[in-house]
Design a protein around this motif. Structure first.
Motif, PDB file in Angstrom:
ATOM      1  N   GLY A 139       0.773  -1.426  -0.157  1.00  0.00           N
ATOM      2  CA  GLY A 139      -0.013  -0.231  -0.408  1.00  0.00           C
ATOM      3  C   GLY A 139       0.671   1.057  -0.349  1.00  0.00           C
ATOM      4  N   GLN A 140       1.725   1.072   0.534  1.00  0.00           N
ATOM      5  CA  GLN A 140       3.406   2.122   0.626  1.00  0.00           C
ATOM      6  C   GLN A 140       3.411   2.450  -0.575  1.00  0.00           C
ATOM      7  N   ILE A 141       3.742   1.729  -1.624  1.00  0.00           N
ATOM      8  CA  ILE A 141       4.267   1.534  -2.340  1.00  0.00           C
ATOM      9  C   ILE A 141       3.734   2.293  -3.750  1.00  0.00           C
ATOM     10  N   GLU A 142       2.808   1.670  -3.524  1.00  0.00           N
ATOM     11  CA  GLU A 142       1.408   2.268  -4.636  1.00  0.00           C
ATOM     12  C   GLU A 142       0.887   3.419  -4.070  1.00  0.00           C
ATOM     13  N   ASP A 143       1.102   4.050  -2.844  1.00  0.00           N
ATOM     14  CA  ASP A 143       1.030   5.463  -2.844  1.00  0.00           C
ATOM     15  C   ASP A 143       1.873   6.696  -3.196  1.00  0.00           C
ATOM     16  N   LEU A 144       3.781   5.618  -2.997  1.00  0.00           N
ATOM     17  CA  LEU A 144       4.548   6.557  -2.942  1.00  0.00           C
ATOM     18  C   LEU A 144       4.864   6.529  -4.755  1.00  0.00           C
ATOM     19  N   THR A 145       4.305   5.872  -5.484  1.00  0.00           N
ATOM     20  CA  THR A 145       5.158   5.449  -6.652  1.00  0.00           C
ATOM     21  C   THR A 145       3.397   5.497  -7.608  1.00  0.00           C
ATOM     22  N   LEU A 150       1.463  -4.036  -9.967  1.00  0.00           N
ATOM     23  CA  LEU A 150       3.247  -4.607  -8.584  1.00  0.00           C
ATOM     24  C   LEU A 150       3.380  -5.777  -8.646  1.00  0.00           C
ATOM     25  N   ARG A 151       1.897  -6.520  -8.104  1.00  0.00           N
ATOM     26  CA  ARG A 151       2.339  -8.260  -8.406  1.00  0.00           C
ATOM     27  C   ARG A 151       2.395  -8.863  -9.890  1.00  0.00           C
ATOM     28  N   TYR A 152       2.110  -7.919 -10.938  1.00  0.00           N
ATOM     29  CA  TYR A 152       2.431  -8.773 -12.136  1.00  0.00           C
ATOM     30  C   TYR A 152       3.920  -8.857 -12.162  1.00  0.00           C
ATOM     31  N   TRP A 153       4.519  -7.050 -11.628  1.00  0.00           N
ATOM     32  CA  TRP A 153       5.508  -7.373 -11.966  1.00  0.00           C
ATOM     33  C   TRP A 153       6.283  -8.204 -11.639  1.00  0.00           C
ATOM     34  N   GLU A 154       6.134  -8.485 -10.487  1.00  0.00           N
ATOM     35  CA  GLU A 154       6.773  -9.466  -9.440  1.00  0.00           C
ATOM     36  C   GLU A 154       7.270 -10.767 -10.673  1.00  0.00           C
ATOM     37  N   GLU A 155       6.146 -11.171 -11.652  1.00  0.00           N
ATOM     38  CA  GLU A 155       6.784 -12.036 -12.000  1.00  0.00           C
ATOM     39  C   GLU A 155       7.034 -11.467 -13.421  1.00  0.00           C
ATOM     40  N   ALA A 207       6.598  -4.565 -19.206  1.00  0.00           N
ATOM     41  CA  ALA A 207       7.333  -4.358 -18.666  1.00  0.00           C
ATOM     42  C   ALA A 207       8.459  -5.823 -18.895  1.00  0.00           C
ATOM     43  N   GLU A 208       8.054  -6.549 -19.740  1.00  0.00           N
ATOM     44  CA  GLU A 208       9.161  -7.202 -19.813  1.00  0.00           C
ATOM     45  C   GLU A 208      10.326  -7.025 -20.554  1.00  0.00           C
ATOM     46  N   GLY A 209      10.068  -5.974 -21.205  1.00  0.00           N
ATOM     47  CA  GLY A 209      11.560  -5.268 -22.276  1.00  0.00           C
ATOM     48  C   GLY A 209      12.228  -4.138 -20.991  1.00  0.00           C
ATOM     49  N   ALA A 210      11.317  -3.894 -19.812  1.00  0.00           N
ATOM     50  CA  ALA A 210      12.122  -2.509 -19.001  1.00  0.00           C
ATOM     51  C   ALA A 210      12.827  -3.832 -18.299  1.00  0.00           C
ATOM     52  N   GLY A 211      12.303  -4.569 -17.424  1.00  0.00           N
ATOM     53  CA  GLY A 211      12.828  -6.080 -16.623  1.00  0.00           C
ATOM     54  C   GLY A 211      14.444  -6.286 -17.435  1.00  0.00           C
ATOM     55  N   ARG A 212      14.265  -6.544 -19.051  1.00  0.00           N
ATOM     56  CA  ARG A 212      15.667  -6.655 -20.031  1.00  0.00           C
ATOM     57  C   ARG A 212      16.645  -5.607 -19.899  1.00  0.00           C
ATOM     58  N   GLN A 213      16.307  -4.709 -19.747  1.00  0.00           N
ATOM     59  CA  GLN A 213      16.643  -3.196 -19.992  1.00  0.00           C
ATOM     60  C   GLN A 213      17.681  -2.999 -18.845  1.00  0.00           C
ATOM     61  N   LEU A 259      13.810   0.530  -7.721  1.00  0.00           N
ATOM     62  CA  LEU A 259      13.118  -0.428  -8.819  1.00  0.00           C
ATOM     63  C   LEU A 259      12.122   0.092  -9.954  1.00  0.00           C
ATOM     64  N   ILE A 260      11.292  -0.483  -8.157  1.00  0.00           N
ATOM     65  CA  ILE A 260       9.544   0.395  -9.250  1.00  0.00           C
ATOM     66  C   ILE A 260      10.150   1.191 -10.051  1.00  0.00           C
ATOM     67  N   PHE A 261      10.703   2.887  -9.541  1.00  0.00           N
ATOM     68  CA  PHE A 261      10.122   4.022  -9.888  1.00  0.00           C
ATOM     69  C   PHE A 261      11.585   3.734 -10.999  1.00  0.00           C
ATOM     70  N   ARG A 262      11.642   3.211 -11.131  1.00  0.00           N
ATOM     71  CA  ARG A 262      12.643   3.246 -12.517  1.00  0.00           C
ATOM     72  C   ARG A 262      11.966   2.070 -13.753  1.00  0.00           C
ATOM     73  N   LEU A 263      11.173   0.926 -13.328  1.00  0.00           N
ATOM     74  CA  LEU A 263      10.230  -0.021 -14.312  1.00  0.00           C
ATOM     75  C   LEU A 263       9.433   1.124 -14.571  1.00  0.00           C
ATOM     76  N   LYS A 264       8.747   2.863 -14.153  1.00  0.00           N
ATOM     77  CA  LYS A 264       7.478   2.349 -13.758  1.00  0.00           C
ATOM     78  C   LYS A 264       7.870   4.252 -14.952  1.00  0.00           C
ATOM     79  N   TYR A 265       9.629   4.413 -14.932  1.00  0.00           N
ATOM     80  CA  TYR A 265      10.060   5.257 -15.553  1.00  0.00           C
ATOM     81  C   TYR A 265      10.207   4.646 -17.611  1.00  0.00           C
TER      82      TYR A 265
END
Length: 105
Positions: A5-11, A18-23, A62-68, A47-53
């Motif tokens: 919840g805090q991550i959701e509020d911050l980002t 977020l749960r999907y990105w974990e996968e 999401a997969e491409g961002a993970g590879r990047q 990492l989440i901020f970088r992914l979001k960007y």
């Protein structure tokens, strides 16, 4: 440590995203507390901020961002190793220089 919840509020990234990105993103795997709730570290928040960007601004999947991110981490590691080698070479050259200087005196 942050809850989902805090991550959701911050980002601004929804919990289900977020749960999907974990996968699909290597390295994003928050620990779970005794109650089974996700607990994120500061590194995972960054990492989440970088992914979001990468996903929202650079239009990666999401997969491409993970590879990047993996590629960026590899480049950073390679650079760190190269810097270490340069420091070692400088130290060795300094020793050689001092030895040559001694023999000239």
């Amino acid at each position: 440590m942050y809850t989902i919840g805090q991550i959701e509020d911050l980002t601004g990234v929804k919990a289900h995203v977020l749960r999907y990105w974990e996968e699909v993103v290597p390295g994003l795997s928050p620990q779970k507390d005794l109650g089974g709730r996700r607990v994120y570290t500061q590194r995972e928040l960054e990492l989440i901020f970088r992914l979001k960007y990468l996903i929202t601004e650079k239009k990666f999947t999401a997969e491409g961002a993970g590879r990047q991110i993996l590629e960026e981490a590899q480049v950073a590691q390679d650079n760190a190793e190269l810097i270490q080698q340069i420091h070692e070479a400088r130290a060795e050259l300094a020793k050689v220089y001092l030895e040559l200087k001694k023999t000239q005196n």
